[in-house]
Design a protein around this motif. Sequence first.
Motif, PDB file in Angstrom:
ATOM      1  N   VAL A 264       0.875  -1.275   0.040  1.00  0.00           N
ATOM      2  CA  VAL A 264       0.102   0.066  -0.097  1.00  0.00           C
ATOM      3  C   VAL A 264       0.699   1.111   0.191  1.00  0.00           C
ATOM      4  O   VAL A 264       1.787   1.378   1.013  1.00  0.00           O
ATOM      5  N   PRO A 265       0.845   2.228  -1.103  1.00  0.00           N
ATOM      6  CA  PRO A 265       1.845   3.114  -1.049  1.00  0.00           C
ATOM      7  C   PRO A 265       1.186   4.177  -0.391  1.00  0.00           C
ATOM      8  O   PRO A 265      -0.087   4.415   0.028  1.00  0.00           O
ATOM      9  N   LEU A 266       1.842   5.546   0.063  1.00  0.00           N
ATOM     10  CA  LEU A 266       1.480   6.492   0.504  1.00  0.00           C
ATOM     11  C   LEU A 266       1.215   6.215   2.156  1.00  0.00           C
ATOM     12  O   LEU A 266       0.475   7.147   2.688  1.00  0.00           O
ATOM     13  N   TRP A 267       1.869   5.269   2.611  1.00  0.00           N
ATOM     14  CA  TRP A 267       1.293   4.819   4.428  1.00  0.00           C
ATOM     15  C   TRP A 267       2.340   6.018   5.143  1.00  0.00           C
ATOM     16  O   TRP A 267       3.544   5.874   4.655  1.00  0.00           O
ATOM     17  N   SER A 269       4.521   7.937   7.952  1.00  0.00           N
ATOM     18  CA  SER A 269       5.410   7.219   8.581  1.00  0.00           C
ATOM     19  C   SER A 269       4.794   7.726  10.145  1.00  0.00           C
ATOM     20  O   SER A 269       5.200   6.827  11.085  1.00  0.00           O
ATOM     21  N   THR A 270       4.191   8.695  10.456  1.00  0.00           N
ATOM     22  CA  THR A 270       3.656   8.773  11.711  1.00  0.00           C
ATOM     23  C   THR A 270       1.987   9.315  11.499  1.00  0.00           C
ATOM     24  O   THR A 270       1.936   9.986  10.407  1.00  0.00           O
ATOM     25  N   THR A 271       1.169   8.750  12.265  1.00  0.00           N
ATOM     26  CA  THR A 271      -0.172   9.060  11.944  1.00  0.00           C
ATOM     27  C   THR A 271      -1.032   8.869  13.423  1.00  0.00           C
ATOM     28  O   THR A 271      -0.499   8.166  14.280  1.00  0.00           O
ATOM     29  N   THR A 272      -2.410   9.571  13.480  1.00  0.00           N
ATOM     30  CA  THR A 272      -3.165   9.316  14.509  1.00  0.00           C
ATOM     31  C   THR A 272      -4.272   8.132  14.180  1.00  0.00           C
ATOM     32  O   THR A 272      -5.038   7.761  15.033  1.00  0.00           O
ATOM     33  N   GLN A 273      -3.922   7.614  12.826  1.00  0.00           N
ATOM     34  CA  GLN A 273      -5.233   6.611  12.417  1.00  0.00           C
ATOM     35  C   GLN A 273      -5.171   5.477  13.084  1.00  0.00           C
ATOM     36  O   GLN A 273      -4.067   4.942  13.235  1.00  0.00           O
ATOM     37  N   PRO A 274      -6.156   4.953  13.734  1.00  0.00           N
ATOM     38  CA  PRO A 274      -6.192   3.492  14.564  1.00  0.00           C
ATOM     39  C   PRO A 274      -5.674   2.389  13.619  1.00  0.00           C
ATOM     40  O   PRO A 274      -5.130   1.514  14.080  1.00  0.00           O
ATOM     41  N   GLY A 275      -5.983   2.595  12.198  1.00  0.00           N
ATOM     42  CA  GLY A 275      -5.709   1.462  11.177  1.00  0.00           C
ATOM     43  C   GLY A 275      -4.154   1.248  11.134  1.00  0.00           C
ATOM     44  O   GLY A 275      -4.007   0.170  10.894  1.00  0.00           O
ATOM     45  N   GLY A 286       2.338 -13.740  12.503  1.00  0.00           N
ATOM     46  CA  GLY A 286       3.137 -14.404  11.682  1.00  0.00           C
ATOM     47  C   GLY A 286       3.561 -13.779  10.424  1.00  0.00           C
ATOM     48  O   GLY A 286       4.417 -14.310   9.741  1.00  0.00           O
ATOM     49  N   ALA A 287       2.963 -12.533   9.968  1.00  0.00           N
ATOM     50  CA  ALA A 287       3.073 -11.733   8.743  1.00  0.00           C
ATOM     51  C   ALA A 287       4.502 -11.255   8.903  1.00  0.00           C
ATOM     52  O   ALA A 287       4.759 -10.655   9.993  1.00  0.00           O
ATOM     53  N   ASP A 288       5.194 -10.808   7.708  1.00  0.00           N
ATOM     54  CA  ASP A 288       6.248 -10.069   7.584  1.00  0.00           C
ATOM     55  C   ASP A 288       5.748  -8.564   7.068  1.00  0.00           C
ATOM     56  O   ASP A 288       5.152  -8.656   6.239  1.00  0.00           O
ATOM     57  N   VAL A 289       5.939  -7.819   7.881  1.00  0.00           N
ATOM     58  CA  VAL A 289       5.492  -6.303   7.848  1.00  0.00           C
ATOM     59  C   VAL A 289       6.703  -5.473   7.743  1.00  0.00           C
ATOM     60  O   VAL A 289       7.490  -5.073   8.267  1.00  0.00           O
ATOM     61  N   ALA A 290       6.892  -4.624   6.599  1.00  0.00           N
ATOM     62  CA  ALA A 290       7.820  -3.652   6.205  1.00  0.00           C
ATOM     63  C   ALA A 290       7.207  -2.445   5.727  1.00  0.00           C
ATOM     64  O   ALA A 290       6.466  -2.187   4.759  1.00  0.00           O
ATOM     65  N   LEU A 291       7.667  -1.179   6.239  1.00  0.00           N
ATOM     66  CA  LEU A 291       7.226  -0.045   5.761  1.00  0.00           C
ATOM     67  C   LEU A 291       8.648   0.857   5.292  1.00  0.00           C
ATOM     68  O   LEU A 291       9.488   1.087   6.143  1.00  0.00           O
ATOM     69  N   ALA A 292       8.706   1.088   3.875  1.00  0.00           N
ATOM     70  CA  ALA A 292       9.881   1.633   3.194  1.00  0.00           C
ATOM     71  C   ALA A 292       9.676   2.614   2.307  1.00  0.00           C
ATOM     72  O   ALA A 292       8.656   2.190   1.380  1.00  0.00           O
ATOM     73  N   ASP A 293      10.308   3.901   2.534  1.00  0.00           N
ATOM     74  CA  ASP A 293      10.033   4.848   1.496  1.00  0.00           C
ATOM     75  C   ASP A 293       8.244   5.206   1.302  1.00  0.00           C
ATOM     76  O   ASP A 293       7.844   5.376   0.082  1.00  0.00           O
ATOM     77  N   GLY A 294       7.759   5.159   2.295  1.00  0.00           N
ATOM     78  CA  GLY A 294       6.327   5.291   2.227  1.00  0.00           C
ATOM     79  C   GLY A 294       5.194   4.268   1.702  1.00  0.00           C
ATOM     80  O   GLY A 294       4.164   4.441   1.391  1.00  0.00           O
TER      81      GLY A 294
END
Length: 435
Positions: A264-267, A269-275, A286-294
């Motif tokens: 999902v693009p445009l995520w 880096s900081t947010t108040t959204q509960p999602g 058990g999933a692999d979760v990574a946030l890089a470059d938005g």
Amino acid sequence: MDLVSLSLWSAPRAKTPVDAVVTLPGSKSITNRALILAALADGPSTVRGALRSRDADLMIAALRDLGVGVDEDGDPTTLRVTPGKLRGTDVDCGLAGTVMRFLPPLAAMADGVVRFDGDEQARTRPLGTILEGLRGLGALIDGDGLPFTVTGTGSLRGGTVTIDASGSSQFVSGLLLSAASFDEGVTVHHNGKPVPSMPHIDMTVEMLREVGVAVTTPATGGDADTWRVKPGPIRAIDWVIEPDLSNATPFLAAAAVTGGSVSVPLWPSTTTQPGDAIRGILSAMGADVALADGVLTVRGPDTLRGIDIDLHDVGELTPTVAALAALAQGTSHLRGIAHLRGHETDRLTALADEINKLGGSVTETDDGLIIVPAQLHGGQWLSYADHRMATAGAIIGLAVDGVEVADITTTAKTLPGFENMWADMLSQSSNKASF
């Protein structure tokens, strides 16, 4: 209408692991807060990336009818909001909690009578807390739930009020959003069980501060369970709406249950959204979760684990988490979510009933669900006019043949065209698998 007679959507089964990029429209929660603040600002504001869904369109229509200018500027997601003299009108709330709870404080400052009503199912949603709170601030209100009437006198005194907001954080947010325009501002004190969905109040406070409103909270030196908004101008600004992270969760769940990958693009880096909490939840399962470059990317595990989690602050994620838990190995305990009984439907009973109808093993507790692994089978999944119930059925349908979701179009409440986006996600996966 009998729910069983609603049109059925055959939830597509994933033939291969999902492999897709999904771009989400703007956040409903941020969009409707920005519209309220823009309607009370000291000049025209622009809302860019606004969500256009049933909930947001009901808010736009109500503001227009109240005398606020809301015009599309080039495309439907860019809105020019021009404050105007508020007047009496009729407001259709649909099933939108943000409309029925955020607009009455603004309506109390109109010059005339504002009549509120909504869908038949909305008449069971709890509203007495905010309406009684407004009475304590000087508003003239007839009724304790939909339909109700607010007789505006052109201004509202404001002041101090004590409420029990344990049923919904929207009771606090609704009072805070318009409070800078009250003669005395507002001091809201909560007295009761812990307020659910606190990130949504944090969102409200952050947005108020963005437009120059002075807010004191328990975290910034105020009294416990007390929020104070000082009277003063609301600055007109150019709002840019984040993608709706809660609407992203079914797509990310698709990666988890199929052992695939969804980005999902445009995520932010900081947010108040509960999602945003879905990142930790999926990782714990058990999933692999990574946030890089938005870009947030979730890769599903070979085996999805059960989870023991308190969802009190992120209750809107419960249908997604329950669907994941129904497909996981190991018992899951979802806790702290008694307040979900007052949403579009009683979500705890609805989730238990629908999963159990498909062969699941779900037990309701006072404040949550216990979900035990079971062999699921196809069948009809009712959505109860609840967008998140509908998407939960779609998630289960990825792994179980023959799931038919009633009234999938109810997802238009916050995500119009969901079924087309779901099909596109699977189409991307099929195309990549063929190479």
